[in-house]
Design an enzyme around this catalytic site. Structure first.
Site, mmCIF file in Angstrom:
data_model
loop_
_atom_site.group_PDB
_atom_site.id
_atom_site.type_symbol
_atom_site.label_atom_id
_atom_site.label_comp_id
_atom_site.label_asym_id
_atom_site.label_seq_id
_atom_site.Cartn_x
_atom_site.Cartn_y
_atom_site.Cartn_z
ATOM 1 N N LYS A 117 0.923 -1.232 -0.007
ATOM 2 C CA LYS A 117 0.087 -0.010 -0.069
ATOM 3 C C LYS A 117 0.779 1.152 0.011
ATOM 4 O O LYS A 117 1.797 1.261 0.786
ATOM 5 C CB LYS A 117 -0.714 -0.144 1.207
ATOM 6 C CG LYS A 117 -1.748 1.349 1.340
ATOM 7 C CD LYS A 117 -2.788 0.898 2.473
ATOM 8 C CE LYS A 117 -2.288 0.731 3.960
ATOM 9 N NZ LYS A 117 -3.429 0.480 4.909
ATOM 10 N N CYS A 120 1.816 16.615 -7.298
ATOM 11 C CA CYS A 120 1.447 16.931 -8.643
ATOM 12 C C CYS A 120 2.261 17.426 -9.659
ATOM 13 O O CYS A 120 3.139 18.427 -9.278
ATOM 14 C CB CYS A 120 0.114 17.762 -8.686
ATOM 15 S SG CYS A 120 -0.386 18.182 -10.015
HETATM 16 FE FE1 FES Z 1 -1.519 13.742 -10.667
HETATM 17 FE FE2 FES Z 1 -1.548 16.410 -10.948
HETATM 18 S S1 FES Z 1 -3.112 15.187 -9.885
HETATM 19 S S2 FES Z 1 -0.252 14.792 -11.767
#
Ligand code: FES
Length: 74
Positions: free
Chosen positions: A23, A51
């Site tokens: 996980k 991100c």
């Molecule tokens: Fe995954 Fe932006 S949410 S790269």
């Protein structure tokens, strides 16, 4: 960059990140966040757990609408 999609065959969301782990869990100390931090929720980033904008190409290719969660300090 190579095009990556969730596999309809395996049904997995995570195709690349730390697959040897049962996980994938990440702990981030809030004190280590400068002003704000964007955490990936699409599993396509190359900078996990952050991100890197890869959700944009994923959304364009699949019609999905996923994006990061942004944590910010007041
Ligand atoms: Fe995954 Fe932006 S949410 S790269």
């Amino acid at each position: 960059a190579a095009q990556r999609r969730c596999s309809p065959k395996s049904g997995r969301c995570n195709e690349t990140i730390r697959k040897h782990e049962a996980k994938v869990v990440d702990m981030i100390d809030v004190e280590d966040i400068a002003e704000k931090a964007a955490f990936c929720r699409c599993w396509k980033t190359k900078n996990w757990p952050y991100c890197d904008g890869s959700h944009g190409e994923h959304n364009k290719q699949t019609g999905d609408n996923v994006g990061p969660v942004v944590v910010k300090k007041k």
